[in-house]
Design a protein around this motif. Structure first.
Motif, short mmCIF file in Angstrom:
data_model
loop_
_atom_site.label_atom_id
_atom_site.label_comp_id
_atom_site.label_asym_id
_atom_site.label_seq_id
_atom_site.Cartn_x
_atom_site.Cartn_y
_atom_site.Cartn_z
N THR A 30 0.85 -1.19 0.00
CA THR A 30 0.00 0.00 0.00
C THR A 30 0.89 1.25 0.00
N MET A 31 0.26 2.42 -0.15
CA MET A 31 1.02 3.68 -0.13
C MET A 31 1.82 3.80 1.16
N ASP A 32 1.18 3.58 2.30
CA ASP A 32 1.88 3.70 3.59
C ASP A 32 3.03 2.71 3.70
N GLU A 33 2.82 1.49 3.19
CA GLU A 33 3.88 0.47 3.25
C GLU A 33 5.04 0.84 2.33
N VAL A 34 4.73 1.42 1.19
CA VAL A 34 5.79 1.86 0.27
C VAL A 34 6.62 2.97 0.93
N ILE A 35 5.94 3.94 1.50
CA ILE A 35 6.65 5.06 2.14
C ILE A 35 7.51 4.53 3.29
N GLU A 36 7.01 3.60 4.04
CA GLU A 36 7.78 2.98 5.13
C GLU A 36 9.01 2.26 4.57
N TYR A 37 8.83 1.59 3.44
CA TYR A 37 9.94 0.86 2.81
C TYR A 37 11.08 1.81 2.44
N PHE A 38 10.74 3.03 2.04
CA PHE A 38 11.75 4.00 1.60
C PHE A 38 12.39 4.78 2.74
N ARG A 39 12.16 4.35 3.97
CA ARG A 39 12.85 4.98 5.09
C ARG A 39 14.34 4.69 4.96
N PHE A 40 15.14 5.68 5.28
CA PHE A 40 16.59 5.61 5.11
C PHE A 40 17.16 4.30 5.65
N GLU A 41 16.81 3.96 6.87
CA GLU A 41 17.39 2.78 7.53
C GLU A 41 17.08 1.49 6.74
N ASN A 42 15.89 1.41 6.19
CA ASN A 42 15.52 0.21 5.43
C ASN A 42 16.19 0.21 4.06
N MET A 43 16.26 1.38 3.44
CA MET A 43 16.85 1.47 2.11
C MET A 43 18.35 1.14 2.13
N VAL A 44 19.04 1.59 3.15
CA VAL A 44 20.48 1.29 3.25
C VAL A 44 20.69 -0.22 3.19
N GLU A 45 19.78 -0.93 3.86
CA GLU A 45 19.89 -2.40 3.95
C GLU A 45 19.41 -3.08 2.68
N LYS A 46 18.24 -2.68 2.18
CA LYS A 46 17.57 -3.41 1.10
C LYS A 46 17.96 -2.93 -0.30
N GLU A 47 18.33 -1.64 -0.45
CA GLU A 47 18.57 -1.05 -1.78
C GLU A 47 19.90 -0.31 -1.81
N PRO A 48 21.00 -1.01 -1.56
CA PRO A 48 22.30 -0.32 -1.43
C PRO A 48 22.72 0.49 -2.65
N ASP A 49 22.17 0.16 -3.83
CA ASP A 49 22.59 0.89 -5.05
C ASP A 49 21.76 2.13 -5.33
N PHE A 50 20.77 2.40 -4.53
CA PHE A 50 19.84 3.50 -4.79
C PHE A 50 20.51 4.86 -4.55
N CYS A 51 21.44 4.91 -3.61
CA CYS A 51 22.10 6.17 -3.26
C CYS A 51 23.56 5.90 -2.90
N GLU A 52 24.46 6.70 -3.44
CA GLU A 52 25.89 6.45 -3.20
C GLU A 52 26.29 6.68 -1.74
#
Ligand code: SF4
Length: 138
Positions: free
Chosen positions: A25-47
């Motif tokens: 859902t929208m809320d779950e997507v926004i939660e997924y993009f939290r910095f702490e989660n993104m660092v772990e799950k999407e390491p290539d998204f931001c240098e």
């Protein structure tokens, strides 16, 4: 890297992630993009993730937008301001915004502005298509 190169590369990266999150859902997507989660799950998204470093040192930093819908840029520049070319501006003249001024260029400085990094704002402008949110940027 030009503004445009960054813009289209980043939008493509964002779409690749969103294609995998269609079940959220929208809320779950926004939660997924939290910095702490993104660092772990999407390491290539931001240098910066490789150093576990935030672009803005704020609690609750959210990486869903990264760029800002109020930002305006033109690779060739908008116009000359005395002897400097103006390349980017803030369309709402945010009071937290500033300017990077070099010998021959003026760029918008968003380093002290947290508007697009807060979840309340992201919810207000939310679209699963990042390019839709950024439609007026360039
Ligand atoms: S100063 Fe703030 S509102 Fe303006 S373009 Fe930059 S991040 Fe967006």
């Amino acid at each position: 890297m030009t503004y445009s190169e960054w813009f289209y590369q980043h939008g493509d990266k964002h779409k690749a992630i969103m294609d995998r999150l269609e079940h959220l859902t929208m809320d779950e997507v926004i939660e997924y993009f939290r910095f702490e989660n993104m660092v772990e799950k999407e390491p290539d998204f931001c240098e910066l993730y490789a150093e576990n470093k935030k672009c803005h040192d704020i609690a609750g930093l959210n990486c869903y937008l990264c760029a800002c819908p109020h930002f305006r840029f033109k690779d060739k520049g908008f116009s000359m301001r005395e002897d400097k070319m103006l390349y980017s501006v803030c369309s709402i003249n945010s009071k937290e915004g500033g300017r990077f001024i070099t010998e021959d260029a003026i760029h918008q400085d968003c380093s002290q502005c947290y508007i697009p990094h807060r979840e309340s704002y992201i919810k207000n402008v939310f679209d699963r298509d990042w390019f839709e949110i950024m439609e007026n940027v360039c």
